[in-house]
Write a protein that holds these residues in place. Structure first.
Motif, PDB file in Angstrom:
ATOM      1  N   LYS A  98     -17.661  55.463  99.583  1.00  0.00           N
ATOM      2  CA  LYS A  98     -18.100  54.906  98.294  1.00  0.00           C
ATOM      3  C   LYS A  98     -18.228  56.039  97.278  1.00  0.00           C
ATOM      4  O   LYS A  98     -19.245  56.735  97.257  1.00  0.00           O
ATOM      5  CB  LYS A  98     -19.442  54.199  98.485  1.00  0.00           C
ATOM      6  CG  LYS A  98     -20.036  53.604  97.231  1.00  0.00           C
ATOM      7  CD  LYS A  98     -21.368  52.970  97.554  1.00  0.00           C
ATOM      8  CE  LYS A  98     -22.090  52.442  96.325  1.00  0.00           C
ATOM      9  NZ  LYS A  98     -22.301  53.451  95.298  1.00  0.00           N
ATOM     10  N   SER A 152     -18.514  55.871  93.955  1.00  0.00           N
ATOM     11  CA  SER A 152     -19.385  55.619  92.804  1.00  0.00           C
ATOM     12  C   SER A 152     -20.841  55.893  93.137  1.00  0.00           C
ATOM     13  O   SER A 152     -21.299  55.633  94.242  1.00  0.00           O
ATOM     14  CB  SER A 152     -19.217  54.170  92.344  1.00  0.00           C
ATOM     15  OG  SER A 152     -20.147  53.877  91.321  1.00  0.00           O
ATOM     16  N   GLY A 175     -24.424  51.095  92.412  1.00  0.00           N
ATOM     17  CA  GLY A 175     -24.192  50.036  93.386  1.00  0.00           C
ATOM     18  C   GLY A 175     -24.931  50.304  94.682  1.00  0.00           C
ATOM     19  O   GLY A 175     -25.361  51.424  94.970  1.00  0.00           O
ATOM     20  N   ASP A 203     -23.737  47.264 100.411  1.00  0.00           N
ATOM     21  CA  ASP A 203     -22.799  46.228  99.978  1.00  0.00           C
ATOM     22  C   ASP A 203     -21.366  46.664 100.253  1.00  0.00           C
ATOM     23  O   ASP A 203     -20.872  47.626  99.641  1.00  0.00           O
ATOM     24  CB  ASP A 203     -22.990  45.961  98.486  1.00  0.00           C
ATOM     25  CG  ASP A 203     -22.127  44.819  97.978  1.00  0.00           C
ATOM     26  OD1 ASP A 203     -22.320  44.424  96.817  1.00  0.00           O
ATOM     27  OD2 ASP A 203     -21.261  44.331  98.731  1.00  0.00           O
ATOM     28  N   GLU A 247     -18.833  47.521  97.477  1.00  0.00           N
ATOM     29  CA  GLU A 247     -18.987  48.743  96.684  1.00  0.00           C
ATOM     30  C   GLU A 247     -18.145  49.891  97.230  1.00  0.00           C
ATOM     31  O   GLU A 247     -18.083  50.951  96.617  1.00  0.00           O
ATOM     32  CB  GLU A 247     -20.454  49.165  96.659  1.00  0.00           C
ATOM     33  CG  GLU A 247     -21.371  48.176  95.951  1.00  0.00           C
ATOM     34  CD  GLU A 247     -21.143  48.145  94.449  1.00  0.00           C
ATOM     35  OE1 GLU A 247     -20.575  49.114  93.913  1.00  0.00           O
ATOM     36  OE2 GLU A 247     -21.533  47.129  93.819  1.00  0.00           O
ATOM     37  N   TYR A 248     -17.501  49.688  98.383  1.00  0.00           N
ATOM     38  CA  TYR A 248     -16.750  50.756  99.025  1.00  0.00           C
ATOM     39  C   TYR A 248     -15.271  50.655  98.678  1.00  0.00           C
ATOM     40  O   TYR A 248     -14.682  49.581  98.725  1.00  0.00           O
ATOM     41  CB  TYR A 248     -16.957  50.705 100.537  1.00  0.00           C
ATOM     42  CG  TYR A 248     -18.334  51.158 100.950  1.00  0.00           C
ATOM     43  CD1 TYR A 248     -19.430  50.315 100.819  1.00  0.00           C
ATOM     44  CD2 TYR A 248     -18.549  52.446 101.432  1.00  0.00           C
ATOM     45  CE1 TYR A 248     -20.705  50.738 101.167  1.00  0.00           C
ATOM     46  CE2 TYR A 248     -19.812  52.876 101.799  1.00  0.00           C
ATOM     47  CZ  TYR A 248     -20.885  52.011 101.659  1.00  0.00           C
ATOM     48  OH  TYR A 248     -22.145  52.447 102.011  1.00  0.00           O
TER      49      TYR A 248
END
Length: 125
Positions: A99, A101, A104, A108, A111-112
């Motif tokens: 992930k 970012s 997020g 979740d 989000e990956y």
């Protein structure tokens, strides 16, 4: 692009242990949060564990808390999942994910951005 390759899965008896590894190539993952997810036959992919890029914060699903430990070695571009006291209900394909970012939820799966091909873990009773 990041390529992720999981290893370490296999067949183990209930109560046993396995250590999964996820090695990345193509780019350093030191700035990424990393997660482990699993998917059993007929079920949705579910969150197992995650670790922040610094390695200081870790997160676990309630079902594995106290039995599984996620860790990372940024020098080796590798993330690990130590699984102890395995139960038959832990049987699934285990996936590593990255992930990039900073926003997020690390729990979740949506989000990956990058995923490995998965490694099978089978726990016999």
């Amino acid at each position: 692009q990041v390529q992720l390759v999981e290893s370490g899965g296999g067949l183990v008896q209930a109560g046993g242990s396995l250590r999964l590894s996820c090695t990345a190539s193509g780019r350093t993952i030191s700035t990424y949060a990393m997660g482990w997810f699993r998917q059993a036959p007929g079920k949705e992919r579910e969150f197992v564990a995650a670790i922040r890029r610094s390695g200081g914060a870790t997160y676990y699903a309630e079902s594995v808390k106290g039995r599984f430990t996620i860790s990372r070695d940024n020098a080796k571009n590798t993330v690990y999942l130590q699984m102890n006291s395995l139960k038959p209900e832990d049987t699934a394909v285990y996936y590593c994910a990255a992930k990039p970012s900073l926003v997020g939820q690390v729990t979740d799966k949506n989000e990956y951005d990058y995923w490995g091909q998965g490694t099978q873990v089978t726990v016999s009773s």
